[in-house]
Design a protein around this motif. Structure first.
Motif, PDB file in Angstrom:
ATOM      1  N   PHE A   1      -0.196  -8.172  18.206  1.00  0.00           N
ATOM      2  CA  PHE A   1      -0.358  -6.762  18.538  1.00  0.00           C
ATOM      3  C   PHE A   1       0.997  -6.163  18.960  1.00  0.00           C
ATOM      4  CE2 PHE A   1      -3.247  -3.868  21.392  1.00  0.00           C
ATOM      5  CZ  PHE A   1      -3.160  -2.861  20.445  1.00  0.00           C
ATOM      6  N   GLY A   2       1.736  -6.895  19.791  1.00  0.00           N
ATOM      7  CA  GLY A   2       3.050  -6.434  20.249  1.00  0.00           C
ATOM      8  C   GLY A   2       4.063  -6.361  19.111  1.00  0.00           C
ATOM      9  N   LEU A   3       4.003  -7.339  18.196  1.00  0.00           N
ATOM     10  CA  LEU A   3       4.896  -7.322  17.038  1.00  0.00           C
ATOM     11  C   LEU A   3       4.652  -6.074  16.202  1.00  0.00           C
ATOM     12  CD1 LEU A   3       4.643 -11.064  15.862  1.00  0.00           C
ATOM     13  CD2 LEU A   3       6.572  -9.988  17.015  1.00  0.00           C
ATOM     14  N   VAL A   4       3.358  -5.749  16.007  1.00  0.00           N
ATOM     15  CA  VAL A   4       3.016  -4.550  15.234  1.00  0.00           C
ATOM     16  C   VAL A   4       3.532  -3.303  15.942  1.00  0.00           C
ATOM     17  CG1 VAL A   4       1.099  -3.113  14.436  1.00  0.00           C
ATOM     18  CG2 VAL A   4       1.022  -5.574  14.087  1.00  0.00           C
ATOM     19  N   ALA A   5       3.405  -3.256  17.275  1.00  0.00           N
ATOM     20  CA  ALA A   5       3.861  -2.083  18.032  1.00  0.00           C
ATOM     21  C   ALA A   5       5.358  -1.847  17.791  1.00  0.00           C
ATOM     22  CB  ALA A   5       3.577  -2.254  19.519  1.00  0.00           C
ATOM     23  N   GLY A   6       6.138  -2.917  17.705  1.00  0.00           N
ATOM     24  CA  GLY A   6       7.564  -2.769  17.444  1.00  0.00           C
ATOM     25  C   GLY A   6       7.856  -2.416  15.998  1.00  0.00           C
ATOM     26  N   ALA A   7       7.226  -3.180  15.086  1.00  0.00           N
ATOM     27  CA  ALA A   7       7.494  -2.989  13.656  1.00  0.00           C
ATOM     28  C   ALA A   7       7.036  -1.610  13.177  1.00  0.00           C
ATOM     29  CB  ALA A   7       6.799  -4.083  12.854  1.00  0.00           C
ATOM     30  N   ALA A   8       5.840  -1.186  13.597  1.00  0.00           N
ATOM     31  CA  ALA A   8       5.307   0.097  13.140  1.00  0.00           C
ATOM     32  C   ALA A   8       6.167   1.252  13.640  1.00  0.00           C
ATOM     33  CB  ALA A   8       3.864   0.270  13.632  1.00  0.00           C
ATOM     34  N   ALA A   9       6.729   1.109  14.841  1.00  0.00           N
ATOM     35  CA  ALA A   9       7.539   2.194  15.411  1.00  0.00           C
ATOM     36  C   ALA A   9       8.787   2.448  14.558  1.00  0.00           C
ATOM     37  CB  ALA A   9       7.922   1.866  16.856  1.00  0.00           C
ATOM     38  N   VAL A  10       9.497   1.382  14.188  1.00  0.00           N
ATOM     39  CA  VAL A  10      10.708   1.608  13.380  1.00  0.00           C
ATOM     40  C   VAL A  10      10.346   2.055  11.961  1.00  0.00           C
ATOM     41  CG1 VAL A  10      12.402   0.263  14.660  1.00  0.00           C
ATOM     42  CG2 VAL A  10      10.923  -0.899  13.056  1.00  0.00           C
ATOM     43  N   GLU A  11       9.213   1.559  11.447  1.00  0.00           N
ATOM     44  CA  GLU A  11       8.776   2.021  10.120  1.00  0.00           C
ATOM     45  C   GLU A  11       8.470   3.509  10.129  1.00  0.00           C
ATOM     46  OE1 GLU A  11       5.500  -0.291   8.537  1.00  0.00           O
ATOM     47  OE2 GLU A  11       6.668  -2.110   8.901  1.00  0.00           O
ATOM     48  N   ALA A  12       7.976   4.015  11.272  1.00  0.00           N
ATOM     49  CA  ALA A  12       7.644   5.435  11.366  1.00  0.00           C
ATOM     50  C   ALA A  12       8.886   6.279  11.657  1.00  0.00           C
ATOM     51  CB  ALA A  12       6.591   5.662  12.447  1.00  0.00           C
ATOM     52  N   GLY A  13      10.025   5.651  11.751  1.00  0.00           N
ATOM     53  CA  GLY A  13      11.263   6.414  11.901  1.00  0.00           C
ATOM     54  C   GLY A  13      11.770   6.523  13.328  1.00  0.00           C
ATOM     55  N   LEU A  14      11.133   5.823  14.277  1.00  0.00           N
ATOM     56  CA  LEU A  14      11.673   5.828  15.635  1.00  0.00           C
ATOM     57  C   LEU A  14      12.911   4.943  15.679  1.00  0.00           C
ATOM     58  CD1 LEU A  14       8.691   6.789  16.191  1.00  0.00           C
ATOM     59  CD2 LEU A  14       8.922   5.719  18.420  1.00  0.00           C
ATOM     60  N   ARG A  15      13.859   5.326  16.528  1.00  0.00           N
ATOM     61  CA  ARG A  15      15.023   4.469  16.690  1.00  0.00           C
ATOM     62  C   ARG A  15      14.618   3.240  17.499  1.00  0.00           C
ATOM     63  NH1 ARG A  15      19.446   9.107  18.313  1.00  0.00           N
ATOM     64  NH2 ARG A  15      19.209  10.309  16.388  1.00  0.00           N
ATOM     65  N   PRO A  16      15.337   2.138  17.328  1.00  0.00           N
ATOM     66  CA  PRO A  16      14.980   0.928  18.081  1.00  0.00           C
ATOM     67  C   PRO A  16      14.841   1.184  19.582  1.00  0.00           C
ATOM     68  CG  PRO A  16      16.602   0.393  16.421  1.00  0.00           C
ATOM     69  CD  PRO A  16      16.415   1.885  16.352  1.00  0.00           C
ATOM     70  N   LEU A  17      15.768   1.976  20.134  1.00  0.00           N
ATOM     71  CA  LEU A  17      15.710   2.237  21.569  1.00  0.00           C
ATOM     72  C   LEU A  17      14.447   3.025  21.939  1.00  0.00           C
ATOM     73  CD1 LEU A  17      17.440   1.512  23.998  1.00  0.00           C
ATOM     74  CD2 LEU A  17      18.488   3.785  23.850  1.00  0.00           C
ATOM     75  N   GLN A  18      14.025   3.908  21.036  1.00  0.00           N
ATOM     76  CA  GLN A  18      12.800   4.683  21.293  1.00  0.00           C
ATOM     77  C   GLN A  18      11.564   3.788  21.199  1.00  0.00           C
ATOM     78  OE1 GLN A  18      13.430   7.632  18.255  1.00  0.00           O
ATOM     79  NE2 GLN A  18      14.104   9.148  19.762  1.00  0.00           N
ATOM     80  N   ALA A  19      11.601   2.858  20.247  1.00  0.00           N
ATOM     81  CA  ALA A  19      10.474   1.929  20.112  1.00  0.00           C
ATOM     82  C   ALA A  19      10.322   1.099  21.389  1.00  0.00           C
ATOM     83  CB  ALA A  19      10.689   1.016  18.905  1.00  0.00           C
ATOM     84  N   ILE A  20      11.460   0.652  21.917  1.00  0.00           N
ATOM     85  CA  ILE A  20      11.428  -0.097  23.173  1.00  0.00           C
ATOM     86  C   ILE A  20      10.987   0.824  24.311  1.00  0.00           C
ATOM     87  CG2 ILE A  20      12.829  -1.362  24.863  1.00  0.00           C
ATOM     88  CD1 ILE A  20      14.607  -2.229  22.441  1.00  0.00           C
ATOM     89  N   GLY A  21      11.528   2.049  24.319  1.00  0.00           N
ATOM     90  CA  GLY A  21      11.171   3.027  25.354  1.00  0.00           C
ATOM     91  C   GLY A  21       9.672   3.278  25.393  1.00  0.00           C
ATOM     92  N   LEU A  22       9.063   3.376  24.214  1.00  0.00           N
ATOM     93  CA  LEU A  22       7.616   3.605  24.143  1.00  0.00           C
ATOM     94  C   LEU A  22       6.861   2.437  24.799  1.00  0.00           C
ATOM     95  CD1 LEU A  22       5.496   5.564  22.972  1.00  0.00           C
ATOM     96  CD2 LEU A  22       5.602   4.282  20.836  1.00  0.00           C
ATOM     97  N   SER A  23       7.285   1.219  24.505  1.00  0.00           N
ATOM     98  CA  SER A  23       6.615   0.054  25.085  1.00  0.00           C
ATOM     99  C   SER A  23       6.843  -0.051  26.593  1.00  0.00           C
ATOM    100  CB  SER A  23       7.104  -1.241  24.411  1.00  0.00           C
ATOM    101  OG  SER A  23       6.326  -1.517  23.274  1.00  0.00           O
ATOM    102  N   VAL A  24       8.041   0.328  27.045  1.00  0.00           N
ATOM    103  CA  VAL A  24       8.355   0.212  28.476  1.00  0.00           C
ATOM    104  C   VAL A  24       7.717   1.362  29.258  1.00  0.00           C
ATOM    105  CG1 VAL A  24      10.206   0.278  30.191  1.00  0.00           C
ATOM    106  CG2 VAL A  24      10.479  -1.093  28.124  1.00  0.00           C
ATOM    107  N   VAL A  25       7.872   2.589  28.753  1.00  0.00           N
ATOM    108  CA  VAL A  25       7.428   3.765  29.513  1.00  0.00           C
ATOM    109  C   VAL A  25       5.907   3.901  29.470  1.00  0.00           C
ATOM    110  CG1 VAL A  25       7.565   6.278  29.681  1.00  0.00           C
ATOM    111  CG2 VAL A  25       9.621   4.958  29.147  1.00  0.00           C
ATOM    112  N   VAL A  26       5.312   3.693  28.307  1.00  0.00           N
ATOM    113  CA  VAL A  26       3.869   3.904  28.177  1.00  0.00           C
ATOM    114  C   VAL A  26       3.103   2.596  28.414  1.00  0.00           C
ATOM    115  CG1 VAL A  26       2.022   4.638  26.631  1.00  0.00           C
ATOM    116  CG2 VAL A  26       4.217   5.841  26.607  1.00  0.00           C
ATOM    117  N   PHE A  27       3.538   1.522  27.803  1.00  0.00           N
ATOM    118  CA  PHE A  27       2.938   0.195  27.986  1.00  0.00           C
ATOM    119  C   PHE A  27       1.415   0.221  27.844  1.00  0.00           C
ATOM    120  CE2 PHE A  27       1.773  -3.440  30.956  1.00  0.00           C
ATOM    121  CZ  PHE A  27       1.972  -4.406  29.984  1.00  0.00           C
ATOM    122  N   ALA A  28       0.931   0.725  26.712  1.00  0.00           N
ATOM    123  CA  ALA A  28      -0.509   0.735  26.428  1.00  0.00           C
ATOM    124  C   ALA A  28      -0.655   0.712  24.912  1.00  0.00           C
ATOM    125  CB  ALA A  28      -1.176   1.967  27.032  1.00  0.00           C
TER     126      ALA A  28
END
Lengths: 244, 111
Positions: A27-54
């Motif tokens: 599930f966590g792997l998908v959260a990272g992979a899907a974020a960059v596929e959707a055009g988020l920058r790596p830092l934003q993908a990490i930010g989403l997981s850290v800030v929202v964490f859901a």
């Protein structure tokens, strides 16, 4: 075993959370992979997981951003998906009542379906001191947090390369199932579980949007439990002793 | 399909959802701290949150794993029944998950 030297509730928390990780990792792997596929920058993908964490809300937000949906819709969708956490906050609040505000903030930030489920089950199983309750919760919730962040990063870098047919995600409902068996220990609790499960399944079949099947299931299940508890005043049942 | 939103817009979404989610999470945890004692009626209701929510979280994955109700040829349902039996007799999360996953893999790959 090094865990033998750890305080009891930390060792117990590690043991309880370990099998859950099988289901969290893909599930966590998908959260990272899907974020960059959707055009988020790596830092934003990490930010989403850290800030929202859901996880569920993260995936929805990623999907909607990828479709260029209106920003207000993106945020509202994420919020509605996360509304179910209100039930966990209310249910676990009495166990955290004596914590200092700083600890309350920390415990709240890492509150997830799994951390709630394991902790509330542990508290029901054994009378724990305030320190023990905090230790157990922090062990479980922080382990999940750390693994989630690592998986997000790995997913960003190498993508989600766990074959679907392994069905690793199936470990997650299995955890809730195994916690359900001891939790449904009285007639009103069984009623709560039956109604909760049926309503939530109806929500899945009829495609209720935004995880609303889960919230409606939880809420109607609680109502069913209270109703059965009120109308079956079995003598000797401690929960319904008080007369009004 | 990559998003056409600017970096700033994406960050605003992340922060807004983060603040809202934290508010949801801390809501009752801090509210209960303000109350001297929690009303009995509330405590009575809250004891049914675990069974209701656990069932709501779990049931669809076993009864309707592909979005519609299936009883025949449903690997997840068979794995769930096995896992329930183990949970009932052993009452151990680890053993239950292993039993459920093994059943699923045996049905799927015939190992």
């Amino acid at each position: 075993m090094p865990t033998r030297r750890l305080p009891a509730e930390i060792a117990r928390g590690l043991r309880d959370v370990a099998p859950l990780l099988i289901g969290i990792i893909p599930f966590g792997l998908v959260a990272g992979a899907a974020a960059v596929e959707a055009g988020l920058r790596p830092l934003q993908a990490i930010g989403l997981s850290v800030v929202v964490f859901a996880g569920a809300s993260q995936l929805a937000v990623i999907d909607l951003l990828g479709q260029n949906a209106a920003l207000s819709i993106v945020v509202i969708t994420g919020v509605v998906i996360n509304l179910r956490i209100l039930m966990y906050s209310a249910s676990i609040a009495p166990s955290f009542q004596s914590f200092r505000p700083r600890w309350k903030a920390i415990t709240a930030y890492i509150l997830t379906d799994q951390a709630y489920a394991l902790s509330i089950s542990r508290y029901a199983e054994k009378e724990l001191s305030k320190t023990e309750r905090r230790r157990y919760y922090l062990t479980v919730a922080l382990t999940l947090w750390i693994v989630w962040q690592i998986c997000t990063i790995v997913g960003i870098i190498i993508g989600a390369r766990v074959p679907d047919e392994w069905g690793l995600g199936f470990a997650v409902p299995l955890v809730f199932l195994s916690l359900l068996v001891p939790a449904a220990a009285s007639r009103p609790a069984i009623a709560a579980a039956l109604v909760g499960g049926v309503v939530s399944t109806v929500g899945t079949i009829y495609n209720f949007p935004l995880n609303l099947g889960l919230i409606t299931g939880g809420a109607t299940g609680v109502v069913a439990g209270v109703v059965v508890d009120t109308y079956t005043n079995t003598p000797g049942q401690s929960s319904s002793e008080t007369n009004h | 399909m990559p998003t056409e939103y600017t970096s700033l817009a994406v960050w605003i979404v992340i922060l807004a959802l983060g603040v809202a989610t934290f508010t949801i999470r801390i809501s009752f945890i801090s509210l209960f701290g303000l109350l001297e004692n929690v009303p009995d009626r509330v405590t009575r209701g809250l004891q049914f949150v675990p069974p209701a929510v656990f069932a709501a979280l779990a049931a669809p994955a076993f009864i309707a794993p592909s979005g519609h109700i299936e009883f025949i040829g449903n690997e997840q349902l068979i794995a769930g029944i096995t896992a329930t039996a183990i949970a009932w007799y052993v009452d151990d999360v680890f053993a239950t998950i292993i039993a459920g996953m093994l059943t699923l893999w045996i049905l799927r790959f015939g190992i």
